[in-house]
Design an enzyme around this catalytic site. Structure first.
Site, PDB file in Angstrom:
ATOM      1  N   GLY A   1      49.707  42.148 -56.973  1.00 10.33           N
ATOM      2  CA  GLY A   1      49.736  43.622 -57.368  1.00 10.33           C
ATOM      3  C   GLY A   1      49.155  43.820 -56.228  1.00 10.33           C
ATOM      4  N   SER A   2      48.115  44.813 -55.976  1.00 11.30           N
ATOM      5  CA  SER A   2      47.548  45.417 -55.322  1.00 11.30           C
ATOM      6  C   SER A   2      47.633  44.941 -53.360  1.00 11.30           C
ATOM      7  CB  SER A   2      46.366  46.469 -54.637  1.00 11.30           C
ATOM      8  OG  SER A   2      46.313  47.153 -56.596  1.00 11.30           O
ATOM      9  N   THR A   3      47.486  43.576 -53.847  1.00  8.72           N
ATOM     10  CA  THR A   3      47.701  42.388 -52.621  1.00  8.72           C
ATOM     11  C   THR A   3      48.838  42.155 -51.314  1.00  8.72           C
ATOM     12  OG1 THR A   3      47.314  40.696 -54.028  1.00  8.72           O
ATOM     13  CG2 THR A   3      45.730  41.501 -52.806  1.00  8.72           C
ATOM     14  N   MET A   4      49.800  43.218 -52.397  1.00 10.95           N
ATOM     15  CA  MET A   4      50.875  42.696 -52.107  1.00 10.95           C
ATOM     16  C   MET A   4      51.230  44.415 -51.142  1.00 10.95           C
ATOM     17  SD  MET A   4      53.461  40.646 -52.690  1.00 10.95           S
ATOM     18  CE  MET A   4      55.224  42.087 -52.295  1.00 10.95           C
ATOM     19  N   LYS A   5      50.455  45.345 -51.346  1.00  9.82           N
ATOM     20  CA  LYS A   5      51.032  46.314 -50.670  1.00  9.82           C
ATOM     21  C   LYS A   5      50.893  46.227 -48.631  1.00  9.82           C
ATOM     22  CE  LYS A   5      49.411  49.164 -54.717  1.00  9.82           C
ATOM     23  NZ  LYS A   5      48.396  49.985 -54.980  1.00  9.82           N
TER      24      LYS A   5
END
Lengths: 583, 384
Positions: free
Chosen positions: A299-303
């Protein structure tokens, strides 16, 4: 004598006797000759066969136990060690005849064996040697020794003891009854820990008693001690806070990893559910080290990686405004939503995309990039590959090849869905780029004595910018719960719906958080993942960020890390100064 | 000075057969050493023997000492006297064989009732019966020298006597002694001039009799398994297997005195029936060869003494010494044959070497008789 014999008889008797005597003597001598030939055959021609048979019945090889090495944390605190125990053996042939009633009663009570078990093991056995009971503590063995029961012997053995018990169980692992590593480090380092057993070739008599050594004794070679990179204190803290959060949110499971941002050493690796390796009678229980063996969509920890890649190649500038279409974006029939969208806000700065964790913004920035170069960056930070941390059962997750992305794929990968999944360990490792001026440091479970050279992924300036943006996550974004008093924190929350057979389930989430502290020069990276929180909010900020905050508050003290939050420092100084003035 | 030409000094100093004397002593010596070596482990482990490793050594030494005294006394007895009392000795032997079968008197070991309990030690009548049969048969042959060639009056009475003895021995059971006694009696009859036809008949009947005895009891049948000792492990051929292993381990020069492994309770009778196996393991083929050589020498010498007795016309002495030679020969060959897997296991000791009071006493008394016959021969040759 002449009374018995007349001349006629005398003559026949004499002649007969002479001939027959010679024949009989010849027969006897032939008999003796046969014996000589037979003995020669047995003792020269047939000797190898006979000796093999003899060896098989009378020679035994006794294995001499090699002490299994200790497993310690980075400061030598013991996480696993061997304690001496005894195997109580019996030679049924001797014991069954010579043990008296009183001895039997004592034996039963000390070993806590029932009368029928004793009957089964001793009285109904045809063997030379049986185990009566294994892993008998030395105090009980001493009592038994004092009884001097004939045929009862004691074999040195050891049993593993794990002082940290559940706290490090999934990491340290455990051994079986034969002291062979079954899980975790015990399994991974089994060969090194085991050492080499010694050998004693002995002669046994019919009753199975050792009579003599046949060959030279080969002494056992003790196992090596293994020093992990773990810091026991941090491990305890991490476990405690993780357990607290899981309990509070009634989650299924959870993992947390703390690593030294500069060296890549793992300082803590905690998992729940866990088990007590000191009491394996109830079975092995949940032994999985989920942080290493289980993958999830980040999820967002990829951004931060997608945005950093764009910043690095100059496609966007930090203060550039990105059209976020009021948190709503359509690619064909596929719709991307922002979870934290502000009503009426049509665009965001790049910083805001990170701070507010905009899926639309991340997707747009992702789509601006050449798929091949984006994939290359993600690959460089270790996605889709095992960290090779040396833990059994480690997996490397998936990073789908850019050729198969398509637009939707490229967009979803940009906010951590779809063609990507990874382990918590991979996630923690990837964040080392933000602590080392863009260099990825390979992580390890073993203590490092020399600095390790990493792989350059981003420019120094890119990383500076990104860390500032991630500070924004804590200060004004989605990660407010990760604050640590006195320190600046950079981090990123993540909340992902769990997918089941390609379908996302709304009520099954994974809340995660990755943080760096202190943000001005990160010393520690911590990644936390809570699986299926069911009570209260399921967002990473609610379930994972507090774990970070609680653990790091103590870790900063333990490691004596200088505070870097000037604003708070000022407040603290004032607080300190005020009483002075009153005095 | 005249004495120099007189044979008076020779008469006063009758010469002993030194060869026979020393061969006997060497065999007894080897026996004592091997009894000790082979019995240590057994004595140590068993409460019955007081867990005392010298148990058998001390007892055997005592038996040998008593036997040598008995042998010395025997040597003083003229052979004529033995001939006179031989029928009575035979009867005493029969009575003892009957007594041993009475449960209160007979002492049972390993399922065989072979011993009479005499407080201090157990008497084994069958050992003495072997010697008594030699004496009795020799006397019988000479008493019946006229009819010895006939079946009815020559062969049948003796055959009947032996069958009676045989039945008593089967009752114990002691098949080893039965075979030894039968062979002794038959050979003495043959030497004493039995009819050629009867001799041929015996050659035919003997295998049939053996076959019949074997089939009379199943456990004896199982003893035929010695022909293939490795077919069945641990049960039937257990003793033989370990005896053969001992031979194999010994090789040419042995593992050294005291080094036997098979005596460590693997061999059930290391100090009695299987003493040769322990010797073979510890002293090797060389040791076995020496023992066989000494036994051969003993048999040859006994037959030589018999020949000298015939020249002196001492026919009883001749038959007696041949009988003794046959005894040592047949029992030696049978025991060694059993040890090497050539014959079925039957519980027979090795004369002069195996542990056992009755055996050693009977053996030494027999050797004393042999020495006495030789001594009488020498006197006879000198015309005394």
């Amino acid at each position: 004598m002449s009374i018995f014999i007349n001349n006629k008889v005398e003559k026949t008797f004499f002649e007969l006797s002479g001939v027959r005597r010679r024949w009989i003597l010849v027969l006897f001598l032939l008999g003796f000759l046969t014996l000589i030939l037979r003995a020669f055959y047995l003792q020269s021609v047939n000797k190898n066969f006979l000796q093999e048979k003899a060896t098989a019945t009378s020679n035994r090889v006794i294995s001499l136990l090699a002490d299994r090495g200790k497993i310690t944390d980075r400061y030598g605190n013991i996480l696993a060690r061997s304690t001496p125990v005894f195997s109580v053996n019996a030679n049924p042939k001797i014991t069954k005849v010579k043990m008296n009633k009183d001895q039997r009663v004592q034996l039963e009570s000390i070993l806590k064996l029932s009368s029928t078990e004793i009957d089964k093991k001793i009285f109904n056995s045809q063997k030379d040697n049986v185990y009566l009971k294994r892993r008998v503590p030395p105090s009980d063995a001493d009592q038994l020794k004092a009884l001097k029961i004939p045929g009862i012997t004691f074999e040195n053995d050891f049993q593993r003891f794990y002082p940290a018990a559940e706290v490090a169980a999934n990491l340290v692992g455990c051994t079986n009854m034969e002291n062979v590593g079954q899980e975790g480090i015990e399994l991974a380092q089994n060969k090194s820990l085991s050492g080499v057993a010694g050998r004693r070739k002995v002669l046994k008599d019919k009753l199975g008693r050792t009579v003599d050594d046949i060959d030279d004794i080969k002494l056992p070679q003790e196992g090596n001690d293994i020093t992990l990179s773990i810091d026991r204190r941090i491990q305890y803290l991490t476990y405690r806070e993780l357990a607290k959060s899981i309990e509070e949110h009634k989650a299924q499971a959870g993992s947390a990893v703390v690593i030294n941002a500069k060296t890549g050493e793992i300082l803590a690796l905690a998992n729940l559910p866990t088990y007590n390796p000191n009491n394996l009678n109830a079975g092995y229980g949940p032994t999985r080290n989920r942080a290493v063996t289980d993958v999830f969509e980040p999820g967002s920890t990829m951004k931060p990686f997608v945005v950093s890649a764009a910043l690095d190649s100059g496609i966007i500038r930090p203060n550039q405004v990105i059209d976020t279409s009021a948190g709503f974006m359509k690619i064909g029939a596929f719709v991307i939503h922002d979870l934290h969208a502000e009503p009426g806000k049509l665009s965001m700065t790049v910083s805001e995309v990170i701070a507010k964790s905009s899926n639309v913004g991340a997707a747009r920035i992702g789509l601006m990039q050449d798929p091949k170069s984006l994939w290359g960056t993600l690959n460089k930070v270790g996605f889709g590959m095992r960290t090779n941390v040396g833990f059994p059962g480690e997996v490397g997750g998936v990073l789908r090849n850019y050729k198969n992305w398509g637009m939707i794929g490229q967009a979803t990968v940009s906010y951590g869905y779809g063609g990507i999944n990874l382990t918590l360990l991979q996630l923690a490792q990837s964040y080392t780029v933000f602590a080392n001026d863009g260099e990825l440091k390979p992580i390890t479970l073993y203590k490092r004595n020399e600095p390790v050279i990493g792989t350059k992924v981003f420019k120094k300036e890119t990383v500076r910018t990104m860390v500032e943006m991630m500070e924004g996550v804590i200060e004004e974004g989605t990660g407010g719960n990760a604050k640590v008093k006195g320190y600046r924190v950079a981090g990123k929350t993540g909340t992902a719906e769990k997918s089941n057979n390609g379908k996302y389930e709304k009520n099954k989430n994974i809340g995660s958080f990755v943080g760096l502290i202190p943000a001005t020069n990160p010393r520690i990276i911590m990644a936390v993942m809570i699986d299926e929180p069911s009570v209260g909010s399921h967002f990473g900020n609610a379930v994972a960020a507090p774990v970070f905050s609680n653990v790091m508050t103590d870790v900063m003290k333990i490691l004596n890390v200088p505070q870097d939050d000037k604003l708070q420092n000022k407040i603290l100084q004032q607080e300190k100064a005020e009483p002075k003035e009153t005095i | 000075m005249l004495d120099k030409f007189s044979n008076k000094s020779l008469i006063d100093k009758p010469t002993l057969d030194h060869g026979l004397f020393w061969v006997s002593m060497i065999l007894i010596g080897i026996g004592l050493v091997m009894v000790y070596s082979s019995s240590i482990a057994l004595a140590e482990v068993s409460k019955k023997y007081g867990n005392f490793s010298e148990y058998f050594l001390i007892r055997q030494s005592l038996f040998i000492a008593i036997s040598i005294v008995a042998g010395f006394i025997t040597f003083l007895v003229p052979i004529r006297w033995w001939q006179k009392v031989s029928p009575y000795l035979f009867l005493i032997g029969l009575v003892l064989l009957i007594l041993v079968l009475i449960p209160g008197l007979g002492h049972k070991v390993n399922g065989s009732r072979r011993w009479l309990s005499l407080v201090v030690f157990n008497l084994q009548p069958s050992e003495f019966m072997k010697l008594f049969v030699i004496m009795y048969a020799s006397d019988y042959v000479l008493r019946k020298s006229k009819e010895i060639g006939t079946f009815l009056k020559g062969f049948l009475p003796m055959a009947t006597a032996i069958i009676i003895v045989g039945l008593l021995l089967i009752k114990e059971p002691d098949f080893g002694a039965l075979v030894v006694i039968s062979v002794i009696a038959a050979l003495i009859l043959i030497l004493g001039g039995i009819n050629k036809n009867i001799l041929l008949g015996l050659l035919f009947v003997t295998p049939v009799a053996i076959w019949a005895i074997i089939h009379a009891a199943t456990y004896r049948e199982s003893r035929l398994s010695f022909l293939d000792p490795w077919s069945d492990s641990l049960t039937k051929n257990y003793q033989l297997q370990h005896s053969l292993m001992a031979f194999g381990r010994g090789e040419f020069f042995g593992v050294g005195l005291g080094g036997s492994v098979e005596k460590l309770l693997y061999l059930p009778e290391p100090h009695t029936d299987f003493i040769l196996a322990v010797l073979a393991e510890e002293l090797g083929f060389v040791g076995v060869l020496a023992v066989i050589g000494l036994f051969s020498w003993l048999v040859i010498r006994a037959f030589g003494i018999a020949k000298e007795a015939i020249i002196n016309e001492n026919y009883y002495s001749a038959l007696l010494s041949q009988g003794i030679g046959i005894w040592f020969g047949i029992q030696g060959i049978m025991n060694m044959g059993v040890n090497m897997g050539l014959l079925p296991t039957k519980g027979l000791t090795l004369p002069l070497l195996s542990y056992g009071g009755s055996g050693i006493l009977a053996n030494i008394v027999a050797l004393a008789i042999l020495l006495r016959i030789d001594w009488e021969n020498r006197r006879g040759l000198r015309g005394i």
